[in-house]
Design an enzyme around this catalytic site. Sequence first.
Site, PDB file in Angstrom:
ATOM      1  N   CYS A  93       0.801  -1.229   0.000  1.00 30.29           N
ATOM      2  CA  CYS A  93       0.000   0.000   0.000  1.00 30.29           C
ATOM      3  C   CYS A  93       0.835   1.282   0.000  1.00 30.29           C
ATOM      4  CB  CYS A  93      -1.006  -0.003   1.149  1.00 30.29           C
ATOM      5  SG  CYS A  93      -0.256  -0.077   2.772  1.00 30.29           S
ATOM      6  N   LYS A  97      -7.426  -8.891  10.292  1.00 33.65           N
ATOM      7  CA  LYS A  97      -7.279  -7.454  10.066  1.00 33.65           C
ATOM      8  C   LYS A  97      -8.584  -6.911   9.513  1.00 33.65           C
ATOM      9  CE  LYS A  97      -4.708  -3.996   7.586  1.00 33.65           C
ATOM     10  NZ  LYS A  97      -3.467  -3.673   6.888  1.00 33.65           N
ATOM     11  N   LYS A 106      -6.220  -6.923  14.674  1.00 29.15           N
ATOM     12  CA  LYS A 106      -5.967  -5.514  14.400  1.00 29.15           C
ATOM     13  C   LYS A 106      -7.221  -4.848  13.883  1.00 29.15           C
ATOM     14  CE  LYS A 106      -3.271  -2.904  11.209  1.00 29.15           C
ATOM     15  NZ  LYS A 106      -2.791  -2.927   9.901  1.00 29.15           N
TER      16      LYS A 106
HETATM   17  C1  PBG Z   1      -0.840  -1.737   5.626  1.00 29.26           C
HETATM   18  C2  PBG Z   1      -1.062  -1.519   7.070  1.00 29.26           C
HETATM   19  C3  PBG Z   1      -1.972  -0.650   7.707  1.00 29.26           C
HETATM   20  C4  PBG Z   1      -1.643  -0.696   9.065  1.00 29.26           C
HETATM   21  C5  PBG Z   1      -0.604  -1.598   9.217  1.00 29.26           C
HETATM   22  N1  PBG Z   1      -0.270  -2.114   7.978  1.00 29.26           N
HETATM   23  C6  PBG Z   1      -3.000   0.269   7.205  1.00 29.26           C
HETATM   24  C7  PBG Z   1      -4.106  -0.160   6.354  1.00 29.26           C
HETATM   25  O1  PBG Z   1      -4.403  -1.330   6.180  1.00 29.26           O
HETATM   26  O2  PBG Z   1      -4.716   0.759   5.787  1.00 29.26           O
HETATM   27  C8  PBG Z   1      -2.297   0.128  10.135  1.00 29.26           C
HETATM   28  C9  PBG Z   1      -1.472   0.411  11.321  1.00 29.26           C
HETATM   29  C10 PBG Z   1      -1.931   1.565  12.132  1.00 29.26           C
HETATM   30  O3  PBG Z   1      -2.979   2.188  11.883  1.00 29.26           O
HETATM   31  O4  PBG Z   1      -1.218   1.882  13.087  1.00 29.26           O
HETATM   32  N2  PBG Z   1      -1.714  -2.490   4.933  1.00 29.26           N
END
Ligand code: PBG
Length: 326
Positions: A117, A192, A248
């Site tokens: 990303c 996630k 998460k």
């Molecule tokens: C990447 C990723 C994200 C986070 C960790 N790895 C963001 C997302 O999926 O948009 C979020 C971590 C945080 O908010 O501290 N894919």
Amino acid sequence: MSRLSLRRLRQDRAIRELTKQVRLSHEQMIQPYFLVEGISEKQPIEGLSGVFRETPDSLNKQVESDLEAGVHKILLFGVPKEKSHDQFSYEHLALQIQQLRQRFGNDLWIATDVCLCSATTSGHCGVFDATQNHLNNEVTVAALAKQALVYAQAGANCVAPSDMMDGRVRVIRKVLDEHSLEHTIIMSYSAKFHSSFYGPFRNAADSAPKSTTLKDRSTYQIDPTRPNDALACAIRDQNEGADILMVKPGLPYLDIVSYLHREIPTIPIAVYQVSGEYAAIDLLSERGLINRSKAHVEAWTAFVRAGASILITYGARHAKNWLREL
Ligand code: PBG
């Protein structure tokens, strides 16, 4: 005859210490860092006080001072300068991993986030298919496996895929094993969720979705209404070779931590106290409404109580002090 009193075991510090059911330690914490290519000075991140978009030099210095504060486990995010639809380079972070390893040896346990990303023009976690409405699973997984391999070869102890494509853990494990990297740990962001709590992170990692066809990550991250999808992902990832599963965000998904802990008791669970939930506590404390360190420790306690053994938090560098203060 003495009366039953539940307050008897709360009456002083000694008895409260003796009767704790969960105990926290800075040893179970992982500190995240952002390495940003193409900036000449470290930059603050709105909402995350004391956390920066780092240059190679500033990151080395930060790690050095964090080691003194008791941080020995870190999670690195690489933010490349050039964004692309399908061509990615992982060398900038790989070089940093090599340097950290040379400088700090095995004092430092290094995990790296594996995702696209921060590298894609769209801000999405993978490569689009021909329709531009979905991510192409196979092409994305191949790129992620390459990324994981580069980081592991550079010296990372652990790779942590956060993309939410199907089957990536199996492919990453296979590629690592084929390169004699059977010691490299896979910590999978299994559960996630499609969350609003990633805001400050996306500014830090240049990773907000910018596509006009796919406006958010709901076609690949888990819907907040579906705990069973989280369980299915967790079981799948364990079967594919994940060593650690992650939930998460943290606080809004405590039920998921406890669900996975109960259903899959054989695997360690990590929780990511993500940027938005971390910032929420910091911002409340900046307004003088709550006590910062006590509120963070309370949130961390909830994670451990729910069944997590590993905590990923922007406050890891304060943990030793804050836990001592209590
Ligand atoms: C990447 C990723 C994200 C986070 C960790 N790895 C963001 C997302 O999926 O948009 C979020 C971590 C945080 O908010 O501290 N894919």
